[in-house]
Design an enzyme around this catalytic site. Structure first.
Site, short mmCIF file in Angstrom:
data_model
loop_
_atom_site.label_atom_id
_atom_site.label_comp_id
_atom_site.label_asym_id
_atom_site.label_seq_id
_atom_site.Cartn_x
_atom_site.Cartn_y
_atom_site.Cartn_z
NE ARG A 17 22.86 21.19 88.32
CZ ARG A 17 21.87 20.63 87.67
NH1 ARG A 17 21.63 19.34 87.78
NH2 ARG A 17 21.11 21.33 86.84
CG ASP A 18 22.35 19.10 84.03
OD1 ASP A 18 22.30 17.87 84.23
OD2 ASP A 18 21.43 19.74 83.51
CG HIS A 212 18.20 23.27 82.41
ND1 HIS A 212 19.41 23.49 83.02
CD2 HIS A 212 18.12 21.93 82.21
CE1 HIS A 212 20.03 22.32 83.19
NE2 HIS A 212 19.27 21.36 82.70
CG HIS A 214 19.02 18.25 78.86
ND1 HIS A 214 19.55 17.17 79.51
CD2 HIS A 214 19.08 19.26 79.75
CE1 HIS A 214 19.91 17.51 80.74
NE2 HIS A 214 19.63 18.78 80.91
CB CYS A 245 20.61 11.57 78.26
SG CYS A 245 19.04 11.05 78.98
ZN ZN Z 1 19.61 19.34 82.93
#
Ligand code: ZN
Length: 316
Positions: A17-18, A212, A214, A245
């Protein structure tokens, strides 16, 4: 968030997903399902397999219904999907998704850009989705919320910690089973992560959700350790740190699942996941997205000589 007694920490894979939503190209459905099979085979108990969003907005996610219908046939796998609104939740529930995760952004600008709603409107949507899943006859559907940009925003900069906590409480009151915090932008530092999760646990108790994180600025695993200190037991991560990103060229995105599992297991925390099987699954990403950048220190260096998994110490 499913918790089983043979593991200490639940690692929730969010790459499909991400990771995939941050890549412009679309991974073919058959490669997505092969990847998910390999992740489950490596021991992952929970995978966020896609999102139910407009295919015009994110064509990479257009096949999420098919991916869910495959993933729910895998034994012992909790299948999550991101839903931004009631419409997405209806599609997710009818596909048989086990758990829904909704993003509620603490940053007003990010909230508008991400889902076209104010944070307050996003909380109201959580109530609607809660009502929907409670009325889904015979099907127990879990509802999680992740407060996005909880540690800072690329558009607004710093985000008030008090506001993040108030928003988390609102989401729990709106019906979410758990509310976690997301460092969507990789702005968090360990002191901040420990402080915010400690406050989240004090406010929400059993409804305090996962982290969550990063790794955009290299703080990802330090932030994991800080969150562990604050009592967090669920962590999102992505195989190969897929996704990068869009605002920081060359920087990795989600924390790397391989490195996270290595960190946890070497600290004596059981995940139920086989690191070598994770590493063996990495080529599947490149099969679906040739030439895509993937990350990870443990895959590069290999496991150290004499590495033992948590709970499997050799007795002499
Ligand atoms: Zn994320």
């Amino acid at each position: 968030m499913s918790r089983t007694s043979d593991i200490d920490i639940l690692v929730s894979e969010v790459g499909p997903r991400d990771g995939l939503q941050s890549v412009d190209r679309t991974m073919p459905t058959n490669v997505k399902t092969k990847w998910i099979d390999a992740l489950a085979g490596a021991g992952l108990r929970e995978i966020e397999v896609g999102s139910f969003v407009s295919p015009k907005r994110l064509p990479q996610m257009a096949d999420t219904g098919d991916v869910v219908r495959h993933a729910i046939t895998i034994d012992n796998l909790n299948v999550l999907a991101l839903v931004p609104n009631l419409r997405g939740a209806e599609a997710a529930v009818s596909a048989g998704t086990h758990a829904l995760t909704m993003p509620v952004s603490a940053s007003r600008m990010h909230s508008q850009a991400n889902i076209g709603k104010t944070p307050e409107e996003a909380v109201a949507e959580v109530s609607k989705v809660d009502a929907l899943r409670r009325n889904s006859a015979g099907q127990a559907v879990t509802l999680e919320v992740g407060v996005s940009t909880a540690f800072g925003c690329t558009m607004e900069g710093p985000v008030s910690e008090d506001w993040v906590l108030r928003l988390a409480v609102s989401c729990a009151e709106a019906g979410a089973d758990s509310v976690g915090l997301s460092d969507t932008t990789g702005y968090g530092n360990p002191a901040q992560v420990k402080r915010l999760f400690t406050r989240l646990h004090a406010e929400l108790g059993e409804k305090a959700g996962g982290a969550h994180l990063h790794n955009t600025r290299g703080q990802g695993l330090a932030n994991v350790v800080a969150a562990l200190d604050a009592g967090v037991t669920t962590f999102d991560s992505s195989l190969g740190g897929l996704g990068g990103c869009p605002y920081a060229p060359g920087a990795s995105g989600n924390i790397v699942t391989e490195d996270l599992v290595y960190l946890l297991e070497s600290m004596g925390l059981r995940t139920g996941i086989d690191i070598e099987a994770l590493i063996a699954a990495r080529p599947i990403i490149l099969e679906g997205l040739p030439g895509e950048a993937i990350y990870g220190s443990v895959p590069d260096a290999g496991l150290q000589l004499g590495f033992v998994y948590a709970g499997q110490e050799v007795t002499a």
